[in-house]
Motif scaffolding. Structure first.
Motif, PDB file in Angstrom:
ATOM      1  N   THR A  63     -14.226  19.591   0.557  1.00 21.58           N
ATOM      2  CA  THR A  63     -12.792  19.446   0.335  1.00 21.58           C
ATOM      3  C   THR A  63     -12.423  18.170  -0.403  1.00 21.58           C
ATOM      4  O   THR A  63     -11.260  17.933  -0.678  1.00 21.58           O
ATOM      5  CB  THR A  63     -12.024  19.453   1.668  1.00 21.58           C
ATOM      6  OG1 THR A  63     -12.691  18.578   2.545  1.00 21.58           O
ATOM      7  CG2 THR A  63     -11.958  20.830   2.242  1.00 21.58           C
ATOM      8  N   ASN A  64     -13.401  17.318  -0.705  1.00 17.98           N
ATOM      9  CA  ASN A  64     -13.025  16.066  -1.335  1.00 17.98           C
ATOM     10  C   ASN A  64     -13.046  16.177  -2.845  1.00 17.98           C
ATOM     11  O   ASN A  64     -13.710  17.033  -3.409  1.00 17.98           O
ATOM     12  CB  ASN A  64     -13.976  14.961  -0.881  1.00 17.98           C
ATOM     13  CG  ASN A  64     -13.671  14.540   0.533  1.00 17.98           C
ATOM     14  OD1 ASN A  64     -12.526  14.271   0.858  1.00 17.98           O
ATOM     15  ND2 ASN A  64     -14.682  14.522   1.380  1.00 17.98           N
ATOM     16  N   LEU A  65     -12.288  15.292  -3.493  1.00 16.61           N
ATOM     17  CA  LEU A  65     -12.387  15.176  -4.934  1.00 16.61           C
ATOM     18  C   LEU A  65     -13.809  14.743  -5.229  1.00 16.61           C
ATOM     19  O   LEU A  65     -14.372  13.988  -4.461  1.00 16.61           O
ATOM     20  CB  LEU A  65     -11.403  14.112  -5.436  1.00 16.61           C
ATOM     21  CG  LEU A  65      -9.930  14.487  -5.323  1.00 16.61           C
ATOM     22  CD1 LEU A  65      -9.090  13.265  -5.625  1.00 16.61           C
ATOM     23  CD2 LEU A  65      -9.581  15.618  -6.255  1.00 16.61           C
ATOM     24  N   GLN A  88      -0.003   2.731  -3.376  1.00 14.67           N
ATOM     25  CA  GLN A  88      -1.124   3.644  -3.134  1.00 14.67           C
ATOM     26  C   GLN A  88      -0.675   5.012  -2.643  1.00 14.67           C
ATOM     27  O   GLN A  88      -1.412   5.990  -2.755  1.00 14.67           O
ATOM     28  CB  GLN A  88      -2.112   3.046  -2.115  1.00 14.67           C
ATOM     29  CG  GLN A  88      -2.618   1.675  -2.464  1.00 14.67           C
ATOM     30  CD  GLN A  88      -3.338   1.647  -3.800  1.00 14.67           C
ATOM     31  OE1 GLN A  88      -3.960   2.618  -4.206  1.00 14.67           O
ATOM     32  NE2 GLN A  88      -3.221   0.530  -4.509  1.00 14.67           N
ATOM     33  N   ILE A  89       0.512   5.093  -2.045  1.00  5.29           N
ATOM     34  CA  ILE A  89       0.943   6.384  -1.499  1.00  5.29           C
ATOM     35  C   ILE A  89       2.098   6.951  -2.322  1.00  5.29           C
ATOM     36  O   ILE A  89       2.007   8.045  -2.865  1.00  5.29           O
ATOM     37  CB  ILE A  89       1.362   6.240  -0.025  1.00  5.29           C
ATOM     38  CG1 ILE A  89       0.145   5.807   0.806  1.00  5.29           C
ATOM     39  CG2 ILE A  89       1.909   7.559   0.511  1.00  5.29           C
ATOM     40  CD1 ILE A  89       0.452   5.557   2.249  1.00  5.29           C
ATOM     41  N   ARG A  90       3.204   6.176  -2.437  1.00  9.95           N
ATOM     42  CA  ARG A  90       4.398   6.759  -3.047  1.00  9.95           C
ATOM     43  C   ARG A  90       4.247   6.942  -4.561  1.00  9.95           C
ATOM     44  O   ARG A  90       4.516   8.013  -5.090  1.00  9.95           O
ATOM     45  CB  ARG A  90       5.610   5.875  -2.735  1.00  9.95           C
ATOM     46  CG  ARG A  90       6.900   6.653  -2.774  1.00  9.95           C
ATOM     47  CD  ARG A  90       8.074   5.786  -2.401  1.00  9.95           C
ATOM     48  NE  ARG A  90       8.171   5.537  -0.970  1.00  9.95           N
ATOM     49  CZ  ARG A  90       9.087   4.721  -0.443  1.00  9.95           C
ATOM     50  NH1 ARG A  90       9.953   4.098  -1.232  1.00  9.95           N
ATOM     51  NH2 ARG A  90       9.138   4.546   0.863  1.00  9.95           N
ATOM     52  N   SER A 120       1.238  15.980  -0.461  1.00 10.79           N
ATOM     53  CA  SER A 120       0.931  15.058   0.626  1.00 10.79           C
ATOM     54  C   SER A 120      -0.436  14.421   0.407  1.00 10.79           C
ATOM     55  O   SER A 120      -1.419  15.115   0.155  1.00 10.79           O
ATOM     56  CB  SER A 120       0.955  15.825   1.953  1.00 10.79           C
ATOM     57  OG  SER A 120       0.379  15.050   2.959  1.00 10.79           O
ATOM     58  N   GLY A 121      -0.485  13.086   0.493  1.00 11.15           N
ATOM     59  CA  GLY A 121      -1.756  12.377   0.432  1.00 11.15           C
ATOM     60  C   GLY A 121      -2.388  12.324  -0.945  1.00 11.15           C
ATOM     61  O   GLY A 121      -3.554  11.956  -1.069  1.00 11.15           O
ATOM     62  N   ARG A 122      -1.641  12.684  -1.996  1.00 11.22           N
ATOM     63  CA  ARG A 122      -2.234  12.610  -3.336  1.00 11.22           C
ATOM     64  C   ARG A 122      -2.263  11.153  -3.792  1.00 11.22           C
ATOM     65  O   ARG A 122      -1.256  10.446  -3.701  1.00 11.22           O
ATOM     66  CB  ARG A 122      -1.445  13.454  -4.331  1.00 11.22           C
ATOM     67  CG  ARG A 122      -1.357  14.952  -3.971  1.00 11.22           C
ATOM     68  CD  ARG A 122      -2.731  15.559  -3.733  1.00 11.22           C
ATOM     69  NE  ARG A 122      -2.682  17.006  -3.634  1.00 11.22           N
ATOM     70  CZ  ARG A 122      -2.579  17.694  -2.499  1.00 11.22           C
ATOM     71  NH1 ARG A 122      -2.515  17.062  -1.333  1.00 11.22           N
ATOM     72  NH2 ARG A 122      -2.553  19.013  -2.514  1.00 11.22           N
ATOM     73  N   GLY A 123      -3.426  10.727  -4.291  1.00 10.36           N
ATOM     74  CA  GLY A 123      -3.587   9.334  -4.702  1.00 10.36           C
ATOM     75  C   GLY A 123      -3.895   9.222  -6.189  1.00 10.36           C
ATOM     76  O   GLY A 123      -3.729  10.186  -6.944  1.00 10.36           O
ATOM     77  N   ALA A 164       0.843  -1.207   0.000  1.00  9.67           N
ATOM     78  CA  ALA A 164       0.000   0.000   0.000  1.00  9.67           C
ATOM     79  C   ALA A 164       0.872   1.248   0.000  1.00  9.67           C
ATOM     80  O   ALA A 164       0.585   2.222  -0.695  1.00  9.67           O
ATOM     81  CB  ALA A 164      -0.920  -0.010   1.220  1.00  9.67           C
ATOM     82  N   ILE A 165       1.962   1.217   0.794  1.00 14.67           N
ATOM     83  CA  ILE A 165       2.857   2.376   0.832  1.00 14.67           C
ATOM     84  C   ILE A 165       3.438   2.647  -0.551  1.00 14.67           C
ATOM     85  O   ILE A 165       3.456   3.769  -1.030  1.00 14.67           O
ATOM     86  CB  ILE A 165       4.000   2.146   1.862  1.00 14.67           C
ATOM     87  CG1 ILE A 165       3.447   2.215   3.285  1.00 14.67           C
ATOM     88  CG2 ILE A 165       5.113   3.171   1.676  1.00 14.67           C
ATOM     89  CD1 ILE A 165       4.449   1.831   4.347  1.00 14.67           C
ATOM     90  N   ASP A 206      -5.971  11.829  -8.042  1.00 15.54           N
ATOM     91  CA  ASP A 206      -5.241  13.046  -8.401  1.00 15.54           C
ATOM     92  C   ASP A 206      -4.408  12.821  -9.661  1.00 15.54           C
ATOM     93  O   ASP A 206      -4.278  13.713 -10.493  1.00 15.54           O
ATOM     94  CB  ASP A 206      -4.323  13.469  -7.244  1.00 15.54           C
ATOM     95  CG  ASP A 206      -5.109  13.795  -5.984  1.00 15.54           C
ATOM     96  OD1 ASP A 206      -5.693  14.869  -5.928  1.00 15.54           O
ATOM     97  OD2 ASP A 206      -5.150  12.935  -5.086  1.00 15.54           O
TER      98      ASP A 206
END
Lengths: 332, 320
Positions: free
Chosen positions: A116-118, A60-62, A189-192, A56-57, A195
């Motif tokens: 604030t959400n997509l 989904q994150i990096r 930060s936190g872009r998935g 996931a890191i 985005d």
């Protein structure tokens, strides 16, 4: 495709591609959650898998964060090239047309209304950015022509107006002030993946100007001269302005406002490959992506688990590089 | 073109100034002061001057109990009403929403922009200020002859101590003691239920994009500990730092709590990039907690503490 056959730009493009590839590998391999090279290779081959935190890191994150940074950096650099050459003004950056302030206003409204959400933040930011461009455009249009200087002045003025409105909203809804300030500072930060999907929309708009490099080269000599040489100046201006506006609005909508890349990357690249757009545009695109990816890598690793705002890093990385190249002198 | 350049320069300088002020304000907001509030032993007698030490470490002295109090933060307003000094309140901030009668108070501006002239116009004999963002205000108010008490505790016990101090200054000690006793009782009850349980790793989200958390030196961090949690955010340093999403997933909290001020909803949190496999998400331990009961250092922190315990150790907290 005789354009593409011309020599002189390929070494630059290949080198810039190589640098971007290295930056992407570094950015994917390094992060605050340390994963070994072997582990990353394994994760890369495994693809996105549910139920594994390392996976996931990485997936989904990096990965989406790095891709978003690359696309935003590329879009800002391309928009910077277009606008600097359109306005024939070296101080121009993608934010001068009022697009980013408009997008910031749209996003601020989203934050204040707690949407604030997509996709809402993005939709509002894009509507704000392109809406501002439309107003600036109408202000600068006279008898079917766009007056570049009026456009610049109108853009700066509308920027002020939008910034003033953002400030008013900040004071009125000051419980949301932190959120607004952080958004204005820009961050990945936190872009998935959602985005990334929005940022991917920039690709056709980055490719489009590559087909108009000859016209852009000629327009560097001024509108009159370009018209004499048979370039449809007004049509090209319209196309380039909308392209730069859409690129800026999309970039700002996913990352917030990140300065410096759009201003300085085109200058750095001009010093290295010259002002011809066949080299300048693609090399700026690739270099903008590289600078942003490296800046974001530093932003998330240097003081982990905290993060440094990425705009601070782009400036710290880019400013010394720019001064060095300015001193080294022009090579055309 | 010169006008344009000057304009852009001004814009840039203004932006820098605004950001600098904001950054300073935010960091100051986060750091707070380390000194816990404590009352001076000499303050006991009602006849003589009342002296207490506020949360900034300053001695605050009143010759007689305050009768006209201005509050510069919603938490301070809550304290005044809870201890029975509501009738002495002459003005509050535009964000005062608890208790209901506080909404009717005249306003001196909001927490971040209190209006000094407005404050002075009520000739208060006691101003209850906040720390951080309002640090510079103190000198200004004191030079105008006002007495300022700074409410800025860094622990749950510190919040109790500050409430007792305000009680002394306002001459409503018995009311303050009652509130303090209730808060202490809530703490003891929570400790009895969860004190012996293994600590559950907990992440508290202050803001989601970018991710921000509560670090050390905050009463929220202290309360997570009392409620049986091990605050993941503590490793990020003091105050309210931003936090790496990668590290969050790596540390895999058992409990994920978002402050309602983050505007995040449990449904949204679960769908965030990389969050689906978190233990907290899989076990259904994702919560939103009302901002005003954990972020305002006032009497309702007791409710906040009980609520936190209910989220961090649901079974134990529900047991009678």
């Amino acid at each position: 495709m005789s354009k593409l056959a011309r020599t002189g730009k390929w070494p630059g493009i290949l080198l810039a591609s190589g640098i971007l590839a290295v930056c992407l590998v570094l950015a994917l391999a390094l992060g605050p959650a340390s994963l070994s090279v072997g582990r990353i290779w394994h994760l890369l081959l495994a693809g996105p898998v549910k139920g594994d935190l390392d996976n996931a890191i990485f997936w989904q994150i990096r990965m989406p964060r790095v891709l978003t940074a690359a696309l935003v950096g590329a879009a800002l650099a391309v928009a910077g090239v277009i606008l600097q050459d359109l306005f024939l003004n070296p101080l121009t950056d993608p934010y001068v047309t009022g697009v980013s302030s408009g997008a910031a206003l749209g996003a601020t409204i989203g934050i204040v209304l707690h949407m604030t959400n997509l996709p809402w933040m993005t939709v509002l930011a894009i509507v704000g950015g392109l809406g501002t461009l439309l107003i600036v455009w109408m202000a600068a249009r006279r008898r079917g022509r766009i007056d570049i200087f009026v456009l610049l002045l109108a853009g700066v003025t509308i920027s002020y107006l939008a910034s003033a409105l953002v400030t008013v909203l900040m004071i009125k809804a000051n419980q949301d002030m932190t959120a607004i300030i952080y958004w204005l500072m820009g961050s990945f930060s936190g872009r998935g993946w959602p985005d990334v999907r929005i940022a991917l929309v920039t690709i056709p708009f980055m490719v489009l100007p590559l087909f108009f490099t000859r016209e852009m080269d000629i327009m560097l000599q001024g509108e009159k001269r370009a018209m004499e040489l048979g370039v449809e100046v007004e049509r090209n201006k319209r196309m380039l302005l909308v392209t730069a506006g859409v690129l800026t609005a999309l970039a700002v909508s996913v990352s917030g406002i990140i300065g410096f890349v759009g201003l300085v990357v085109p200058h750095i690249v001009r010093l290295l490959v010259g002002p011809g757009h066949r080299g300048l545009l693609p090399v700026s695109l690739l270099s903008g992506a590289s600078l942003m990816v490296i800046a974001d890598l530093l932003s998330r690793t240097v003081i982990s688990p905290n993060e440094i705002p990425v705009g601070v890093v782009t400036t710290f990385v880019g400013a010394p590089l720019f001064v060095y190249l300015l001193r080294r002198g022009r090579r055309t | 073109m010169t006008t344009t350049r000057i304009g852009r320069l001004t814009a840039a300088l203004l932006l820098i100034a605004v950001l600098a002020v904001a950054v300073v304000a935010l960091s100051a907001c986060g750091s707070g002061s380390g000194t816990a509030a404590s009352s001076s032993p000499s303050a006991a007698s009602a006849a003589g001057p009342i002296t207490v030490t506020d949360d900034s470490g300053a001695q605050v002295t009143l010759d007689k109990p305050a009768t006209h109090i201005v509050s510069l933060a919603p938490a301070n307003t809550e304290i005044a009403y809870a201890i029975g000094a509501g009738s002495k309140m002459v003005a509050g901030t535009s964000y005062d929403d608890y208790p209901a009668e506080a909404k009717a108070l005249p306003k001196i501006g909001d927490f971040a922009n209190p209006n000094v002239e407005k404050i002075a116009s009520y000739s208060p004999d006691l101003v209850l200020a906040a720390g951080g963002i309002q640090d510079s205000l103190r000198t200004k108010l004191e030079s105008l002859g006002m007495t300022v008490y700074v409410v800025d505790p860094t622990t749950y016990d510190g919040a109790i101590a500050t409430i007792e101090n305000v009680g002394k200054l306002a001459g409503v000690e018995s009311g303050a003691t009652a509130v303090a006793d209730k808060m202490t009782a809530a703490q003891q009850e929570v400790q009895a239920k969860v004190g012996d349980l293994p600590k559950a790793t907990t992440f508290l989200e202050i803001y989601g994009k970018p991710l921000m958390t509560a670090g050390t030196g905050t009463f929220i961090n202290d309360m997570i500990g009392i409620a049986g949690g091990d605050n993941i955010g503590a490793q990020a340093g003091k105050g309210f730092p931003n936090f790496s999403t990668e590290v969050l997933v790596k540390d895999d909290p058992q409990v994920y709590i978002a402050d309602s001020g983050s505007m995040s909803k449990p449904g949204d949190i679960k769908t965030r990039a990389g969050f689906a496999d978190l233990t907290a998400v899989k076990d259904g331990h994702v919560y939103v907690i009302e901002d005003s009961i954990i972020a305002r250092p006032g009497p309702r922190l007791a409710e906040g503490l009980v609520a936190l315990a209910g989220m961090i150790h649901p079974e134990a907290a529900a047991a009678q």
